[in-house]
Design an enzyme around this catalytic site. Structure first.
Site, short mmCIF file in Angstrom:
data_model
loop_
_atom_site.label_atom_id
_atom_site.label_comp_id
_atom_site.label_asym_id
_atom_site.label_seq_id
_atom_site.Cartn_x
_atom_site.Cartn_y
_atom_site.Cartn_z
N GLY A 45 25.36 -27.35 8.55
CA GLY A 45 26.02 -27.90 7.39
C GLY A 45 26.10 -26.84 6.30
N GLN A 50 27.05 -23.64 -2.10
CA GLN A 50 26.35 -22.59 -1.36
C GLN A 50 27.22 -21.36 -1.16
OE1 GLN A 50 25.01 -25.50 1.90
NE2 GLN A 50 23.37 -23.99 1.83
N CYS A 93 17.40 -24.56 5.26
CA CYS A 93 18.65 -24.49 4.50
C CYS A 93 19.10 -23.04 4.44
CB CYS A 93 18.40 -25.03 3.08
SG CYS A 93 19.84 -24.89 2.00
N LEU A 94 20.39 -22.81 4.62
CA LEU A 94 20.91 -21.44 4.58
C LEU A 94 20.72 -20.80 3.20
CD1 LEU A 94 24.22 -21.94 6.61
CD2 LEU A 94 22.03 -21.03 7.42
N HIS A 136 21.29 -34.06 3.23
CA HIS A 136 20.94 -32.70 2.78
C HIS A 136 22.12 -32.06 2.05
CE1 HIS A 136 19.03 -28.59 3.60
NE2 HIS A 136 20.26 -28.29 3.20
N GLU A 137 23.32 -32.16 2.66
CA GLU A 137 24.49 -31.49 2.07
C GLU A 137 24.94 -32.18 0.78
OE1 GLU A 137 25.07 -28.63 3.14
OE2 GLU A 137 23.92 -28.86 4.97
N HIS A 140 23.10 -31.02 -2.21
CA HIS A 140 23.61 -29.77 -2.79
C HIS A 140 24.65 -30.05 -3.88
CE1 HIS A 140 21.81 -26.52 -0.49
NE2 HIS A 140 22.09 -27.11 0.66
#
Ligand code: ZN
Length: 172
Positions: A45, A50, A93-94, A136-137, A140
């Site tokens: 994701g 991000q 997480c990236l 999660h996304e 953000h």
């Protein structure tokens, strides 16, 4: 095009994103670039903040783990959290550096409303891995990271590690 991923503690990750007004050619290109960036990372994701864009849009793929691509683009997503709380094991997480992972409480199901890239309304129930990714996304888009859900002690240990690593980087 693969985009640069913004990492913690960059303040852009703490901003609340604004809704997408029109699904323009630029938005379509951004979605394609975000998917390419996500698969390249690799991740499951990626949310617009991000990659430094302060808009309510995300891409995800809950199928990559089984080697079947199911790319999705969600514009202006809204979630209703449903069911029991479960533990998302070793979430990462990236945008959270040093491959840090932790168990995070999430809801087992969500009701999702969003638009797709053609402006069609998405209205569906997600469960299991897809439900965890979308929670999660969507976090953000409200300026939250999974490390905002892990409790104060673990968070401060992680923050100390980040500080130390940043100091070392600056000293080089
Ligand atoms: Zn993330």
């Amino acid at each position: 095009m693969i985009l640069d991923i913004v990492t913690y503690p960059d303040p852009r990750l703490k901003e609340v994103c604004v809704p997408v007004q029109d699904i323009t050619e630029e938005i379509r290109q951004l979605a394609a670039d975000m998917l390419e960036t996500m698969y390249d990372a690799p991740g499951v994701g990626l949310a617009a903040p991000q990659v430094g864009r302060n808009i309510r849009m995300l891409v995800m793929d809950a199928g990559v783990q089984e080697d079947k691509k199911q790319p999705r683009v969600l514009i202006n997503p809204q979630l209703t959290l449903e069911g029991e709380k479960i533990i998302s094991k070793q979430e990462g997480c990236l945008s959270v550096p040093y491959n840090y992972r932790a168990d995070v409480p999430r809801y087992e199901r969500v009701h999702l409303r969003a638009l797709d890239l053609d402006g069609n309304v998405i209205d569906e129930e997600l469960s299991d891995f897809a439900a965890i990714i979308v929670q999660h996304e969507c976090d953000h888009l409200d300026g939250l990271l999974f490390i905002d859900h892990i409790g104060r002690l673990r968070r401060s240990l992680y923050d100390n590690k980040v500080k130390k690593c940043l100091k070392r980087k600056h000293a080089e």
